[in-house]
Write a protein that holds these residues in place. Structure first.
Motif, PDB file in Angstrom:
ATOM      1  N   UNK A 760      13.481  21.072 -81.614  1.00 28.32           N
ATOM      2  CA  UNK A 760      13.079  22.422 -81.265  1.00 28.32           C
ATOM      3  C   UNK A 760      12.725  23.237 -82.338  1.00 28.32           C
ATOM      4  N   UNK A 786      14.594  17.380 -78.816  1.00 28.99           N
ATOM      5  CA  UNK A 786      14.341  17.358 -77.311  1.00 28.99           C
ATOM      6  C   UNK A 786      15.427  16.333 -76.668  1.00 28.99           C
ATOM      7  N   UNK A 805      10.861  13.822 -72.506  1.00 29.55           N
ATOM      8  CA  UNK A 805      10.761  15.208 -72.965  1.00 29.55           C
ATOM      9  C   UNK A 805       9.935  15.156 -74.117  1.00 29.55           C
ATOM     10  N   UNK A 807       7.661  13.061 -75.025  1.00 29.13           N
ATOM     11  CA  UNK A 807       6.093  12.779 -74.741  1.00 29.13           C
ATOM     12  C   UNK A 807       5.410  13.738 -73.997  1.00 29.13           C
ATOM     13  N   UNK A 808       6.007  14.691 -73.227  1.00 31.05           N
ATOM     14  CA  UNK A 808       5.443  15.982 -72.998  1.00 31.05           C
ATOM     15  C   UNK A 808       4.993  16.971 -73.812  1.00 31.05           C
ATOM     16  N   UNK A 809       6.074  17.027 -74.921  1.00 26.74           N
ATOM     17  CA  UNK A 809       5.549  18.054 -75.852  1.00 26.74           C
ATOM     18  C   UNK A 809       5.078  17.615 -77.151  1.00 26.74           C
ATOM     19  N   UNK A 810       4.759  16.396 -77.509  1.00 25.66           N
ATOM     20  CA  UNK A 810       4.164  15.952 -78.590  1.00 25.66           C
ATOM     21  C   UNK A 810       3.133  14.938 -78.147  1.00 25.66           C
ATOM     22  N   UNK A 811       1.933  15.309 -78.696  1.00 22.98           N
ATOM     23  CA  UNK A 811       0.729  14.468 -78.062  1.00 22.98           C
ATOM     24  C   UNK A 811       0.634  13.166 -78.623  1.00 22.98           C
ATOM     25  N   UNK A 812       0.752  13.009 -79.849  1.00 21.80           N
ATOM     26  CA  UNK A 812       0.768  11.473 -80.332  1.00 21.80           C
ATOM     27  C   UNK A 812       1.834  11.015 -80.420  1.00 21.80           C
ATOM     28  N   UNK A 840      20.715  20.754 -75.943  1.00 21.43           N
ATOM     29  CA  UNK A 840      20.115  21.299 -77.652  1.00 21.43           C
ATOM     30  C   UNK A 840      21.265  21.991 -78.378  1.00 21.43           C
TER      31      UNK A 840
END
Lengths: 854, 155
Positions: A760, A786, A805, A807-812, A840
């Motif tokens: 985060x 996350x 979580x 996968x949603x927030x980090x593209x690669x 968190x």
């Protein structure tokens, strides 16, 4: 158990158990009631047992769990010295004259289908399977989901929590990719398994199965219990999301067996061209009113196609309870009664697909009256067989799920192999040549499969501990030797000698531990087969050639760390009535073989698949990083050109440092790719032969560089703090870590990158060097990342895994960083462990514990 | 003549900064200049649509692989592709939303490191007028392409 209604449900279950005991002419039926913490936890597990000796199984698992928890070795290596023979309480089960005829594993869930529940249920399912396969006791897995005060709300099975998601994913992703041949193979297998005594042999399998269920329908409190076996129900078009019915001109068999009467509800899931559901599915795109009208013309009960789609084909198992709940309208429609009428016929409906990959083989529909949830008082072996089929089909489907984009030719060969397997199975059960021993036929099946999929390298056979108290044991240790088959003379030998054991080779020293290690790596149950029993064993136990199952059991708290391994091996005689026992054993064998085969093929295919995907991702990452470097260099050039800009030298330096950080990352990504290849090829990462101790100074320098680089790459979008703690740095020695410093940097770089990527904003990432109480050097990395839920904990650090979580927030990302770091840690002889958090407020922690210096 | 308004969706802050600079520089010399609105995730892009009318954007530059959401934002996108395919479809989803609201009248650039085949396979259901632009080492090509599209597109 909580809630008033649960007590009623328990009474109902006890009733049912008594019925089972009577049916199997057994004196005892065991009930293992599991606690909330885990199905067989120390305090909550086996809270109540009606038969003392069988608690041994529970405590056996527990004792292992305890050893696991205290084991100091890296967990990839199964702690030495834990063997079933050291656990008389387990061995005692086998010869226990009072052992129960039926084992019921009962586990309670809650209104919310939380991840913890699913995991726990998964563990219970493993135990159920293990008991069932290896003790010949039919094991019913029954899970409750209590919604506070409403026990009738749901009583369903494990699948309720996990299968719907999986099935939906599976169906969406793999529609049309599993060939018809698989369907045929599974069909043939099922057909073979259903062969009844001679008099009924002419009847089609589905007729017999339906008949068997119908005979008991009244007794089990379900006025209608039907199995609809489908012939090609159709598939979901991934592009249009439309249901497509049928696949060609081949005449479709009509499988709707029992049409019911005026009073009975019916769910038609498929049929021939004139059958209701095929028709409904075809009309799926039409407006509801029109569908309903046309259905009425066919004099059928009102049934919304949407309901079929949503509740039957996609989510898998559905339990619908009585009036007043969400699905009440659907129920009433289904029953042909006006909404709101309520009444005794509106109790619970259970719809369960029988799946193989994306092929829907059948649907079990059970409709219970109002009252205790799904009270089965008695069920026969065919009923249990249905459970077996569900498990087998589900597993096959699950394994094949991953084949998705694999090389087409390989996929076809895999299917050919499965067909070969099914053909051989059919031959065995069809009794074409009774003079041929079943072992030879099984061997043929495996051999055929192996020849057709040469890369599969199915086996090395290991006689293990012959003549021990536990009886003869022969293990096939299915190691995946992808890539080396063609050149490995040992494999060639084995293929040429029909899977005979190679006495005298190092592999004959196999042990239970090696099999256990294997399943730990697989992270799921594996069948370890006995193929070559001596003559005396064959004559003593005709028809009994069993399989040992090794099943890792996971429990919460220790992320990614199985809490135990269930090791159940074939031995002893059956206590079941012969026909039931045979039937179950055969089913179990088939499921086991199917699983083993599908498993191996899938691993093989997945190796290629993941590899190509990973390399593509690596290429993307390098290109992306390269682009950033170029951008920074451009900026620097602009600043150099405009050297009158205020503060230019500082900005220039900053820009170049960022570029350097990006380049270092790019270079690590490149090394990742290389190591990935090595790991995929050899199964491990090796230190150079001349590896030397890494000095204290270089060690700290590497860590400081990594942390500094990350600091510079941080942007205003996502501020992060980095702390390199070296509280005990003075106590470090120059020989704390022995190995290649570049590999050390790669490992730590991956871990720190990973932490930065998935943390985060505004949080702190801490790297700490210290020494533990035993004097071992420990590197600990903590980050507030996350959340990782319970299901995901088990998969963390496995190849290709990325948390939802994240996968949603980090593209690669392809989920190889942690996996590689783990493998590198192993090459350093370090224990790699992690503790993850689903909140968190608590950090995730990765620990690397290096071996004691010499 | 009003400024051109461009929606840029790009999650990498380094790249975003560079693209914005390149677009500003390029468009400063071609008419009234440009206002560039940026988003760094599918969710943020969606919020742009919610607050403003899409018609007000004259061009869209959309990185095809962006996260669905950022950091502690709510995971509110209910799309099976989110969990199934990771970020593979986030850019596609943004374009779907754009097309749904105002068609493909304004230039839309699918800007990506992926090769054209992979991207077009994911966008078969979308209008063919969507332009594929591969990320290069610099943003000059992108800025030129956007400028050209803006100058030739209908007002």
């Amino acid at each position: 158990m909580t809630g008033h209604g649960t007590a009623e449900a328990r009474v109902a279950i006890q009733e049912w158990m008594r019925g089972l005991a009577t049916h199997f002419k057994a004196t005892t039926v065991a009930l293992y009631e599991t606690g909330h913490s885990l199905s067989f936890g120390k305090d909550g597990g086996a809270r109540r047992s009606e038969h003392g000796s069988w608690t041994g199984l529970v405590y056996f698992v527990d004792s292992w769990a305890e050893k696991m928890a205290s084991a100091e070795d890296e967990f990839d290596g199964f702690p030495a010295g834990i063997r079933a023979s050291e656990h008389p309480e387990l061995l005692g089960l086998i010869d226990d004259p009072n052992a129960p005829a039926v084992v019921l594993l009962l586990s309670e869930g809650h209104g919310t289908l939380a991840g913890a529940t699913a995991r726990r249920n998964g563990a219970v399912a493993m135990v159920a399977l293990g008991v069932w396969l290896h003790y010949d006791f039919p094991t019913i897995l029954l899970l409750y989901f209590t919604a506070e005060d409403d026990a009738v709300a749901a009583a369903t099975s494990y699948y309720l929590t996990t299968l719907p998601k999986d099935v939906q994913r599976l169906r969406e992703r793999y529609q049309g990719q599993v060939s018809r041949s698989l369907f045929d193979a599974i069909g043939a297998m099922h057909e073979a398994l259903g062969v009844p005594p001679a008099s009924a042999a002419e009847q089609p399998f589905d007729v017999r199965l339906q008949g068997s269920l119908n005979r008991h329908a009244a007794d089990i409190g379900c006025p209608d219990l039907r199995v609809y076996l489908l012939d090609d129900v159709g598939h979901l078009d991934p592009r249009t999301s439309a249901l497509q019915v049928g696949k060609g001109a081949e005449p479709r068999r009509r499988y709707v067996l029992h049409r019911g009467d005026a009073a009975g509800p019916e769910i038609y899931v498929t049929g021939d061209d004139k059958g209701p559901i095929g028709w409904v599915l075809r009309d799926h795109g039409k407006p509801p009113a029109e569908r309903r009208g046309r259905l009425a013309m066919h004099n059928r009960n009102l049934l919304e196609p949407g309901w079929v789609k949503d509740q039957v084909l996609y989510p898998g198992l559905t339990s619908i309870d009585s009036a007043g709940r969400d699905r009440a309208d659907g129920v009433h429609d289904l029953l042909g009664r006006p909404a709101g009428a309520g009444g005794e016929y509106c109790a619970s409906i259970l719809v369960h697909p029988v799946l193989a990959g994306n092929e829907l083989l059948g649907v079990i529909v059970a409709n219970g009256r109002q009252g205790a949830p799904f009270v089965f008082r008695e069920w026969d072996d065919k009923g249990l067989g249905v459970v077996a089929r569900l498990l087998g089909s589900y597993w096959l489907g699950e394994q094949l799920r991953r084949i998705e984009d694999a090389d087409r030719a390989l996929r076809e060969r895999a299917h050919v192999a499965i067909r070969g397997f099914a053909a051989a199975t059919a031959k065995r059960f069809g009794g074409d040549d009774p003079s041929v021993s079943e072992m030879a036929i099984f061997g043929d099946a495996l051999k055929a499969a192996t020849e057709m999929v040469p890369e599969a390298n199915l086996v090395s056979i290991r006689p293990h501990d012959p003549g021990s108290q536990n009886g003869p044991e022969f293990y096939i240790d299915r190691k995946l030797l992808a890539g080396s088959a063609a050149t490995d003379p040992r494999i060639q030998d084995k293929l040429g000698t029909r899977f005979r054991a190679l006495a005298g080779t190092p592999e004959t020293a196999a042990s239970a531990e090696s099999a256990a290690e294997y399943v730990m790596r697989l992270r799921k149950p594996a069948i370890v087969d006995s193929l070559d029993p001596p003559e005396w064993y064959r004559s003593t136990f005709p028809g009994m050639f069993r399989y040992g199952i090794y099943a890792p059991v996971f429990r919460g708290g220790d992320a990614g760390r199985p809490a135990a391994i269930i090791d159940v091996r074939s031995a002893g005689a059956t206590r079941m009535p012969a026909s039931t026992a045979d039937s179950l054993q055969e089913l179990a064998d088939m499921v086991g073989l199917a699983l083993a085969l599908a498993d191996t093929i899938t691993e093989l295919v997945q190796t290629r698949h993941t590899q190509s995907q990973a390399f593509e991702d690596v290429a993307h990452q390098i290109m992306s990083l390269h682009r950033n470097v170029m951008t920074e260099i451009d900026r620097s050039l602009v600043m150099l050109r405009n050297n009158d800009e205020a503060g230019a030298p500082d900005k220039l330096a900053q820009s170049l440092l960022v570029a350097r950080g990006q380049l270092r990352r790019a270079s690590r990504v490149g090394r990742d790719a290389r190591m990935f290849a090595e790991l995929a090829r050899t199964g491990k990462i090796s230190q150079p032969a001349d590896a030397r101790p890494i000095g204290k100074e270089p060690l700290v320098e590497v860590l400081a560089h990594l942390v500094d680089d990350q600091r510079r790459l941080v942007t205003d979008d996502k501020p992060l703090n980095f702390v390199l703690w070296s509280r005990s740095i003075r106590a470090l020695y120059d020989d704390d870590i022995v190995g290649d410093i570049a590999m050390f940097e790669q490992m730590m770089g991956n871990l720190i990158d990973n932490a930065a990527k998935y943390s985060y904003r505004g949080t702190t990432i801490t790297v700490e060097c210290r020494r533990d109480s035993g004097g071992r050097f420990v590197l600990e990395l903590a980050n507030y990342g996350y959340p990782i839920d319970d299901d995901e904990k088990l998969k963390l650090g496995t190849r290709g895994f990325r948390g939802a979580a994240g996968k949603r927030r980090v593209a690669f990302g392809m989920g190889i960083g942690l996996w590689l770091a783990k493998a590198i840690a192993k090459s350093f002889g370090a224990v790699f462990d992690f503790q993850v958090s689903d909140s968190r407020r608590e950090p995730h922690r990765v620990y690397l514990v290096f071996p004691l210096r010499k | 003549m009003r400024q051109h308004r461009i929606l840029l969706v790009e999650d990498d802050p380094h790249q975003r900064r560079a693209i914005v600079a390149a677009l500003r520089q390029r468009l400063a010399g071609a008419g009234p200049g440009a206002e560039i609105v940026t988003a760094d995730s599918e969710r943020n892009a969606r919020l742009m649509f919610r607050g403003r009318t899409l018609e007000k954007f004259d061009a869209y530059v959309i990185d095809m692989m962006v996260p669905w959401s950022q950091d502690d934002e709510d995971d509110d996108r209910d799309d099976p592709r989110v969990d199934r395919d990771g970020s593979l479809y986030a850019g596609v989803r943004i374009i779907e939303d754009v097309v749904k609201v105002n068609g493909a009248a304004k230039p839309i650039f699918a800007y990506t490191i992926a090769n054209a085949d992979g991207v077009s396979a994911r966008m078969r259901h979308l209008p063919t007028s969507i332009r594929y632009l591969r990320k290069g080492d610099t943003d000059k090509e992108l800025a030129d392409a956007v400028a050209a599209a803006l100058l030739t597109s209908k007002p």
